[in-house]
Design an enzyme around this catalytic site. Structure first.
Site, PDB file in Angstrom:
ATOM      1  N   SER A   1       2.357  -3.757   2.705  1.00  0.00           N
ATOM      2  CA  SER A   1       1.595  -2.503   2.661  1.00  0.00           C
ATOM      3  C   SER A   1       1.296  -2.136   1.204  1.00  0.00           C
ATOM      4  CB  SER A   1       2.396  -1.389   3.339  1.00  0.00           C
ATOM      5  OG  SER A   1       1.846  -0.145   3.054  1.00  0.00           O
TER       6      SER A   1
ATOM      7  N   TRP B   1      -1.480  -4.237   0.036  1.00  0.00           N
ATOM      8  CA  TRP B   1      -2.761  -3.778   0.593  1.00  0.00           C
ATOM      9  C   TRP B   1      -3.291  -2.585  -0.200  1.00  0.00           C
ATOM     10  CZ3 TRP B   1      -4.449   0.623   3.569  1.00  0.00           C
ATOM     11  CH2 TRP B   1      -5.685   0.439   4.198  1.00  0.00           C
ATOM     12  N   HIS B   2      -2.372  -1.739  -0.645  1.00  0.00           N
ATOM     13  CA  HIS B   2      -2.799  -0.565  -1.395  1.00  0.00           C
ATOM     14  C   HIS B   2      -3.236  -0.908  -2.822  1.00  0.00           C
ATOM     15  CE1 HIS B   2      -0.864   1.789   1.797  1.00  0.00           C
ATOM     16  NE2 HIS B   2      -1.674   2.748   1.410  1.00  0.00           N
ATOM     17  N   ALA B   3      -2.859  -2.084  -3.297  1.00  0.00           N
ATOM     18  CA  ALA B   3      -3.207  -2.451  -4.670  1.00  0.00           C
ATOM     19  C   ALA B   3      -4.713  -2.363  -4.865  1.00  0.00           C
ATOM     20  CB  ALA B   3      -2.736  -3.868  -4.967  1.00  0.00           C
TER      21      ALA B   3
ATOM     22  N   TYR C   1      -9.230   6.858  -1.383  1.00  0.00           N
ATOM     23  CA  TYR C   1      -9.062   5.700  -0.503  1.00  0.00           C
ATOM     24  C   TYR C   1     -10.361   4.932  -0.255  1.00  0.00           C
ATOM     25  CZ  TYR C   1      -4.158   5.664   0.712  1.00  0.00           C
ATOM     26  OH  TYR C   1      -2.789   5.511   0.650  1.00  0.00           O
TER      27      TYR C   1
END
Lengths: 315, 485
Positions: free
Chosen positions: B318, B321-323, B482
C-alpha cells in the site's frame, strides 16, 4: 416535480438576495480599506485634471512611496498620479490609462520603461491582466466593466476576468478584506540593500526569459506603439524614462543595449522624448533591493534628474 | 477541469440536465462522451486517454475471454494473467520507471538516462478498477459485461476517474442498466454532499496547504512550533482534500441517481489503527487490498506468522502504491506503510489482552472517557505516520523529529511568544468546526438529522455552507492531492 422546481427557484432567489447583500458589504469594505489599488485610485482620485500620470512597472512605484508624491509635486509644482504596478506590462498599462481617461484628464504621461515587459505574456495579458488580485479592491464601475468586456472581445483576455469583476466574486472572496491596501515594498523603502550576486541573479532570472521570443517581442512593441498613438490622439504628451540601476545589476540584464537601440528608434519615430537614467544615482546605498530605489536614491534621482524633466515638460 | 472550479459546476449542471432529458437507452452514450471529455480536458495530451482506452479494452476482452473459456482453467488463467499483467505493468512502468532508473544509477554508479515518463492522472485508480473486474469475472463473482460502451463508462465515469472511489464493477454496472428516474431525495443529498466536499476542500484543505508546504519544504530550518502545527495541519489537509473529493464525486453521481461507495467514515474518530484502516480511511482501497491481496495471501487463517507477514506485506505494498502522491517517489512511503503495518501487528497482538481487560473490568468496556483516550491515541499514531507520508526524504523526517525533540522543553515558552496570525486562528477554528461536525455526524448522520428539521433550518444550513465557500474559500488554487498518482 413541480413543487421541487418551485423550491429550487425560491432557494435560488433567496440565495441571490443574500449574495447581493454580501456584495454590498464587500463594496463598502473596498471603500473603507481601498487605497493603492490602481482602479480604486482612479475612481477615488482628487482632481479631474493632472499634469502627469506615471505608468510602468514596479520601478516607478517608489516615485510615490511614503511622502515622495508630495515632495515631487512641491518641487515641480505639478499634480501627479502614479498608476504604475508591479510587473505591469504594456497591455495592463493600456487598460489602466484607458480607464483613467474615461474619468480624468492629463497633460503628460511619464512612462517608466523596463525591457522585461516586452519579453513575456506573464507581464501582459497572460498572468498579469488576468490576476484576480488586481480587482479585489476595484470598486464597481460600469465603465470598467465595459472596458474589461471589450478587452475580452478585442484582445482575447479571458472572459473570466470581466465576469469575476462584474459578479463581485473577486471582492467577496478577498481574504485580505480587512487589511490596509498598501504595497508590500513600501515598508522597505527606507532600507538599504546589501548586494549579493545570488540574489541579483535570481531577480534577473525571474524577470527575463532564457531566450527572447522575437514574435512576442514584436507584438508588445506594436502594443506600445499603439498606446503612444492612442495617447497622442488624445493630445497627451508621452515621455519615456528608464530609472537608475546598480551597474552590477544592469550588466546582468540580457540584450539591454539592443533593446535600447530598438526602443529609441521607435520613440524617435513618434517624437517621444526618451531619458535613459539607468547609470545615474546608482550607488549601492540607493537601493532597498536589487533594483528598486530607496528614499536616498529616490531623492538623488529627483533632485538631479527627474525634477528637471518634469518641469521642462510641465506646460 | 477540477471539481473545485466554476467550469466543473457548469459542466456538471449541463451533464445532469441532459442526462434526464435523454432517453434511457442513450444515456450511457451521453455519460461516456461527457466522461471522456472531462478526462481529456485535464491535459489535452494523447497519452492519458490512450492508456485509458488500452486498459479498458484489455479488461473488457479478457473478461469476455474468461467467460468464453467455460471450464477450461488453463485458458481462464491465461486471460486473467494477461489482463492483470498488462494493466499492472502499465501502472508499474508509468509510476516507477524513473524511480527505478534513478535507484539503479545510484546503486551501480551508472548514468542510464531516465525515461521521464509523466504519470497520467487517475491511472492508479482506473487500473485498480479494471484489475478488480478481471479478477471478479475469473472468480465468478460477476458475469463478464458484454456491452463495451457500458464497460467503458464503468472505467471512465467522470466523478470517480481522477481519484476514486475504486468502485467495484459488480455494484456499478447493474446501476447503468437500470432505468433511473429523477429522485428529489437523492438529488438533495447529492447537492449536500457536493457542498460539504467543497467546504472541506476549498475552505479547509486549501487554506492550510500553504502553511504545510512551507514547513515541509524546509523542515531543518522551521521552528518547532511551526513543525508541530504543520504536522497537525497536514493530517487535516489530506483528510479534507481526499474525503472532500470523494464527497463531491458521490454527490455528483447521486444527482444522476448513481450510488458510489462510501470512502471515508470520520476516520480520526477511530479507536484503533485496525478500525482506521478497515472501516474508516480510504475504504475502497483498504477493501481492495483485503479482497485482492490479503485474503489471497491467506489472510489471518494461515497461521500466526503468516498472518503477521500478510499484514506487513499489504501495508508495505500500500505504501508503494501511494508513492508518487505529489511528493515524489521515494522510500518514505515504504516507511509509512511499514509503520502502519507495525501498528496492525500491535493492534492484533494486543487485542486478546484488551478483550480480557474488558471482560474483567466491564466498566472499561465502551466507557466514553476510555473511548476518547483511545481515539486520541490512535489519531496521534496515525499523525506520526503521516510525517513520513509527506516529507520529501527520510532525512527530512528525522530532521523534523529531532528538531521537535531537541527543543521539547522550550515549547511552552515558544508557544507563549508564538505569532498566531489571524489566518492561523481561522484555520484552527475551521478545524474545530470540522471535528464538532464529525462527532455529531458519528452519532447520527447530519443529513438524517437535517431531514427531520423544518425547511428554514435545512435551507439555512445550506446557505451557511454556500456562503462559507464564497467568502472563505480558496478557489482555483490547488488540485486534489490524490489526483497526482
Amino acid at each position: 416535480m413541480k413543487n421541487f422546481g418551485i423550491r429550487v427557484l425560491l432557494f435560488t432567489v433567496i440565495g441571490l438576495i443574500l449574495y447581493a447583500g454580501v456584495y454590498w458589504w464587500s463594496e463598502t469594505l473596498v471603500y473603507k480599506y481601498g487605497e493603492e489599488n490602481r482602479f480604486f485610485k482612479v475612481k477615488d482620485a482628487d482632481f479631474i485634471e493632472y499634469d502627469y500620470v506615471i505608468l510602468g512597472s514596479s520601478h516607478a512605484m517608489p516615485f510615490t512611496f511614503k511622502d515622495m508624491k508630495e515632495q515631487i509635486q512641491q518641487k515641480t509644482d505639478t499634480k501627479i498620479i502614479n498608476l504604475s504596478m508591479p510587473g505591469a506590462g504594456v497591455v495592463l498599462n493600456r487598460l489602466i490609462i484607458e480607464y483613467f481617461l474615461t474619468r480624468h484628464k492629463t497633460k503628460n504621461i511619464l512612462y517608466v520603461l523596463d525591457s522585461f515587459i516586452f519579453y513575456s505574456r506573464m507581464w501582459n495579458e497572460g498572468e498579469r491582466i488576468e490576476d484576480v488580485d488586481l480587482y479585489r479592491r476595484a470598486p464597481f464601475d460600469p465603465v470598467l466593466a465595459r472596458l474589461l468586456l471589450s478587452y475580452s472581445v478585442k484582445r482575447g483576455v479571458n472572459i473570466k476576468v470581466a465576469l469575476n469583476y462584474i459578479s463581485g466574486f473577486v471582492k467577496i472572496n478577498n481574504h485580505d478584506r480587512f487589511k490596509p491596501d498598501i504595497p508590500e515594498d513600501e515598508e522597505s523603502f527606507e532600507k538599504n540593500y546589501e548586494p549579493t550576486e545570488r540574489v541579483d541573479k535570481e531577480r534577473i532570472d525571474y524577470l527575463y526569459p532564457e531566450e527572447v521570443n522575437k514574435d512576442l517581442f514584436n507584438k508588445y512593441i506594436q502594443e506600445f506603439i499603439q498606446m503612444i498613438e492612442y495617447l497622442q490622439s488624445e493630445k497627451i504628451e508621452v515621455m519615456v524614462i528608464k530609472t537608475p540601476l546598480r551597474k552590477e545589476f544592469y550588466e546582468l540584464i540580457p540584450n539591454e543595449e539592443r533593446f535600447n537601440n530598438e526602443i529609441k528608434e521607435v520613440l524617435d519615430k513618434y517624437d517621444v522624448a526618451f531619458y535613459d537614467f539607468t547609470l545615474v544615482c546608482n550607488k549601492e546605498e540607493y537601493f532597498y533591493n536589487p533594483d528598486h530605489l530607496n528614499r536616498e536614491g529616490m531623492l538623488c534621482f529627483l533632485e538631479n534628474h527627474l525634477k528637471e524633466v518634469l518641469i521642462n515638460h510641465r506646460d | 477541469m477540477l471539481f473545485n472550479s466554476f467550469s466543473f459546476l457548469l459542466f456538471l449542471g449541463v451533464v445532469v440536465v441532459l442526462f434526464f432529458i435523454i432517453p434511457h437507452k442513450y444515456r450511457w452514450t451521453w455519460l461516456l462522451i461527457a466522461s471522456l471529455y472531462f478526462y481529456i480536458s485535464w491535459s489535452w495530451k494523447l497519452l492519458p486517454p490512450l492508456l485509458l482506452v488500452i486498459s479498458t479494452l484489455v479488461a473488457y476482452f479478457c473478461g469476455l475471454g474468461i467467460k468464453h473459456a467455460d471450464e477450461d482453467q488453463g485458458r481462464k488463467k491465461l486471460f486473467l494473467g494477461i489482463g492483470c499483467l498488462i494493466n499492472l505493468g502499465l501502472l508499474a512502468v508509468f509510476k516507477f520507471a524513473d524511480f527505478a532508473v534513478e535507484q539503479l544509477n545510484s546503486a551501480l554508479n551508472t548514468s542510464i538516462p531516465q525515461p521521464d515518463l509523466f504519470l497520467p492522472v487517475g491511472l492508479s485508480f482506473y487500473i485498480f478498477m479494471t484489475v478488480t473486474y478481471i479478477v471478479d469475472v475469473y472468480r465468478k463473482d460477476m458475469e463478464a459485461e458484454p456491452h463495451l460502451g457500458r464497460f467503458g463508462l464503468y472505467v471512465s465515469y467522470f466523478p470517480k476517474i481522477f481519484a476514486g472511489p475504486i468502485e467495484r464493477a459488480r455494484t456499478f454496472l447493474p446501476q447503468l442498466r437500470e432505468k433511473i428516474h429523477f429522485d428529489q431525495e437523492k438529488a438533495s443529498m447529492g447537492f449536500y454532499l457536493i457542498l460539504l466536499g467543497l467546504f472541506k476542500k476549498v475552505v479547509i484543505a486549501d487554506r492550510i496547504a500553504p502553511f504545510v508546504d512551507n514547513v515541509f519544504s524546509k523542515p531543518a530550518y522551521a521552528p518547532p512550533i511551526d513543525i508541530i502545527i504543520g504536522i497537525y495541519f497536514f493530517a487535516f489537509q489530506i483528510y479534507c482534500d481526499f474525503s472532500g473529493y470523494t464527497d463531491i464525486a458521490r454527490g455528483a453521481a447521486k444527482l444522476m441517481g448513481f450510488e458510489l461507495m462510501e470512502n471515508f467514515r470520520r476516520p480520526y474518530l477511530s479507536k484503533s489503527p485496525s478500525e482506521f484502516w478497515a472501516k474508516r480511511w480510504h475504504i475502497s482501497l483498504a477493501s481492495w487490498f483485503r479482497d485482492y491481496l490479503y485474503i489471497p495471501l491467506g489472510g489471518s487463517r494461515a497461521g500466526v506468522p503468516r498472518h503477521y507477514a500478510n499484514l506487513m506485506i499489504v501495508f508495505v505494498i500500500s505504501g508503494l502504491w501511494h508513492a508518487g502522491l505529489g511528493y515524489g517517489v521515494n522510500w518514505t512511503f515504504m516507511i509509512w506503510g511499514a509503520l502502519n503495518g507495525f501498528y496492525q501487528w500491535v493492534s492484533v497482538g494486543s487485542s486478546p489482552l484488551w478483550k480480557k481487560i474488558g471482560n474483567t473490568v466491564p466498566f472499561l468496556k465502551d466507557n466514553p472517557v476510555i473511548n476518547i483516550i483511545r481515539s486520541l491515541f490512535t489519531f496521534h499514531l496515525i499523525l506520526f505516520s503521516w510525517i513520513f507520508f509527506r516529507v520529501n526524504s527520510i532525512e527530512d523526517g528525522f530532521n523534523m523529529l529531532s528538531n521537535i525533540s531537541k527543543r521539547a522543553k522550550l515549547i511552552p515558552r515558544l508557544l507563549k511568544f508564538y505569532n498566531f496570525t489571524p489566518e492561523l486562528l481561522i484555520s484552527f477554528a475551521l478545524i474545530g468546526i470540522l471535528i464538532i461536525f464529525e462527532i455529531i455526524d458519528e452519532r447520527k448522520s447530519v443529513w438524517e438529522r437535517l431531514k427531520t428539521k423544518p425547511l428554514a433550518v435545512r435551507w439555512a444550513f445550506h446557505y451557511v455552507l454556500i456562503f462559507s465557500l464564497i467568502i472563505l474559500g480558496k478557489w482555483g488554487v490547488q488540485q486534489f492531492i490524490y489526483m497526482q498518482f
